[in-house]
Motif scaffolding. Sequence first.
Motif, PDB file in Angstrom:
ATOM      1  N   MET A 215      -5.819   5.769  -2.823  1.00 34.93           N
ATOM      2  CA  MET A 215      -4.631   5.197  -2.195  1.00 34.93           C
ATOM      3  C   MET A 215      -4.498   5.683  -0.748  1.00 34.93           C
ATOM      4  O   MET A 215      -4.157   4.917   0.145  1.00 34.93           O
ATOM      5  N   THR A 216      -4.772   6.980  -0.549  1.00 31.84           N
ATOM      6  CA  THR A 216      -4.634   7.509   0.803  1.00 31.84           C
ATOM      7  C   THR A 216      -5.675   6.883   1.732  1.00 31.84           C
ATOM      8  O   THR A 216      -5.356   6.493   2.864  1.00 31.84           O
TER       9      THR A 216
ATOM     10  N   TYR B  70       1.843   5.905  -7.143  1.00 29.98           N
ATOM     11  CA  TYR B  70       0.690   6.385  -7.903  1.00 29.98           C
ATOM     12  C   TYR B  70       0.110   7.687  -7.355  1.00 29.98           C
ATOM     13  O   TYR B  70      -0.333   8.529  -8.112  1.00 29.98           O
ATOM     14  N   ALA B  71       0.082   7.828  -6.017  1.00 27.47           N
ATOM     15  CA  ALA B  71      -0.638   8.956  -5.440  1.00 27.47           C
ATOM     16  C   ALA B  71       0.234  10.204  -5.307  1.00 27.47           C
ATOM     17  O   ALA B  71      -0.174  11.289  -5.695  1.00 27.47           O
ATOM     18  N   LEU B  72       1.444  10.059  -4.805  1.00 29.02           N
ATOM     19  CA  LEU B  72       2.259  11.252  -4.559  1.00 29.02           C
ATOM     20  C   LEU B  72       2.642  12.024  -5.819  1.00 29.02           C
ATOM     21  O   LEU B  72       2.716  13.246  -5.767  1.00 29.02           O
TER      22      LEU B  72
ATOM     23  N   LEU C 158       0.872  12.873  -8.095  1.00 29.40           N
ATOM     24  CA  LEU C 158      -0.235  13.773  -8.413  1.00 29.40           C
ATOM     25  C   LEU C 158      -0.186  15.043  -7.584  1.00 29.40           C
ATOM     26  O   LEU C 158      -0.809  16.033  -7.939  1.00 29.40           O
TER      27      LEU C 158
ATOM     28  N   TRP D 160       1.184   4.036  -2.860  1.00 32.02           N
ATOM     29  CA  TRP D 160       0.932   5.426  -2.501  1.00 32.02           C
ATOM     30  C   TRP D 160       2.061   6.317  -3.005  1.00 32.02           C
ATOM     31  O   TRP D 160       1.832   7.361  -3.612  1.00 32.02           O
TER      32      TRP D 160
ATOM     33  N   PHE E  47      -5.621   8.985  -8.293  1.00 33.87           N
ATOM     34  CA  PHE E  47      -5.088   7.948  -7.413  1.00 33.87           C
ATOM     35  C   PHE E  47      -4.926   8.432  -5.986  1.00 33.87           C
ATOM     36  O   PHE E  47      -4.860   7.644  -5.061  1.00 33.87           O
ATOM     37  N   LEU E  48      -4.821   9.755  -5.822  1.00 34.65           N
ATOM     38  CA  LEU E  48      -4.477  10.288  -4.500  1.00 34.65           C
ATOM     39  C   LEU E  48      -5.489   9.855  -3.445  1.00 34.65           C
ATOM     40  O   LEU E  48      -5.131   9.286  -2.410  1.00 34.65           O
TER      41      LEU E  48
ATOM     42  N   VAL F 291       0.843  -1.195   0.000  1.00 36.29           N
ATOM     43  CA  VAL F 291       0.000   0.000   0.000  1.00 36.29           C
ATOM     44  C   VAL F 291       0.877   1.243   0.000  1.00 36.29           C
ATOM     45  O   VAL F 291       0.651   2.191  -0.750  1.00 36.29           O
TER      46      VAL F 291
END
Lengths: 234, 217
Positions: free
Chosen positions: B189-190, A72-74, A76, A69, B185-186, A65
């Motif tokens: 995922m968070t 993929y998430a950071l 952005l 994160w 995705f933010l 996870v």
Amino acid sequence: MSDVLSSYPLLLRGAWVTIQLTLYGSALALVMAFVFGLIATARSAWLRALGRIYVEFFRGTATLVLMYWFFYALPLVGARFAPMFAAVLALGLNVGAYGAEVVRGAVKAVPKAQYEATVALNMRPGQRLRRVLLPQAIALMLPPFGNLLIELMKGSAVVSLISIADLMLRAQQLRQSTGQTTAVFLVILVMYFVIAQVLQLFVRYLERRADIMLGRRPGRSARSPLDTRLGAAK
Amino acid sequence: MIWDWHFAGSILPDLLRGLVVTVEATLLGYAVALGLGLVWAILRRSPSRIVGQVVRWVVEFIRSTPLLVQLFFLFFALPATGLTLSALVTGVLGLGLHYSAYTSEVYRAGIADVPVGQWEAATALNLPRRRVWAGVVLPQAVRKVIPTLANYLIAMFKDSPLLLAITVPEMLHSAYAVGAKSLRFLEPMTIVGVLFVIVSVLSSFLLRRLEFRYGNN
């Protein structure tokens, strides 16, 4: 099976990436473990709380996870990492949280009289740690660190899911090109097993060194002939 | 791109459905791990040296190879032998098998902790082997290791996202699917990360209660 064995350079390249991930990840984990483990033994409640938060957060999330994160998430929100960096960061931070608990426990486990003696001898805080507490604590840390090292090595297989060409990903490629699923996975299972055994031998060696350093086990030169014979018999 | 609460709220049901699958897989896998681990631990005590050594190395092998590789192995190799299982069942078996290597070590420590006098008394009373295990040794051994065993439930929970690799629709899988569809995705995922922390922290509180109850005797 022969198809798989003949493409061993591919697998070896993958194994090298796995080993690199293990090395970098464990280096980061070691730093985090010592920083946050020692913070957790500090006198200031604020510092201790900081250590607690780090440990609870990174021990609480799954490595995968965390890796997703970072990967993929950071990006952005503007923080873009190379896959390898995201992987090492996730592995190191995650295992470092477990390591911090080990460090904290080991430092606490050094007999209280040792600490009191350092105070009586008027040592500075840095000296207390470096000269007296850590050498004894490290001997206690090594066996659990060995387990964590193997956990980290095993955990590194998940980096294939963010497209890093480690042993696992190479196996996937080989599976697609040869179609010999069972053989490919058997071979890499054995490769992982060998890497783990080598790591274990290395940690055992460090444990012996630490014991000798603390005088808990006779060094090679100090050993009597009788001891050597006994050692050989074992 | 900034955090969008509205979007976060709209995907929450999907993620919670994933969480249910995650918890399901973890609990079922845990049951497998508890059962199989006990089998390993008892077999290692077998009077035959060969059985003991073979089991020891099998357990060592399972423990020092990655769960992900084992999952793939089961997922692709079992159908080749004619045994076709759903992804979830394969995942449960894989998780259970992997963690049985850990639980067997825990049981082993618990069994080794049972005083020798108990074994001797069982022999003196001429109890059959089955009753020695079921009536004398295991009740004492297992009770002592309950907190340690519970630790592995949390560890398994955190390894369950790996099941996404063999297409089990667990939480991270749902998060990825949502992200791929909306290209955001933010939030997913968070949220997944936070849900993991919440469940883990809650379960470590429960664990402390368990330790308090069974730990000091």
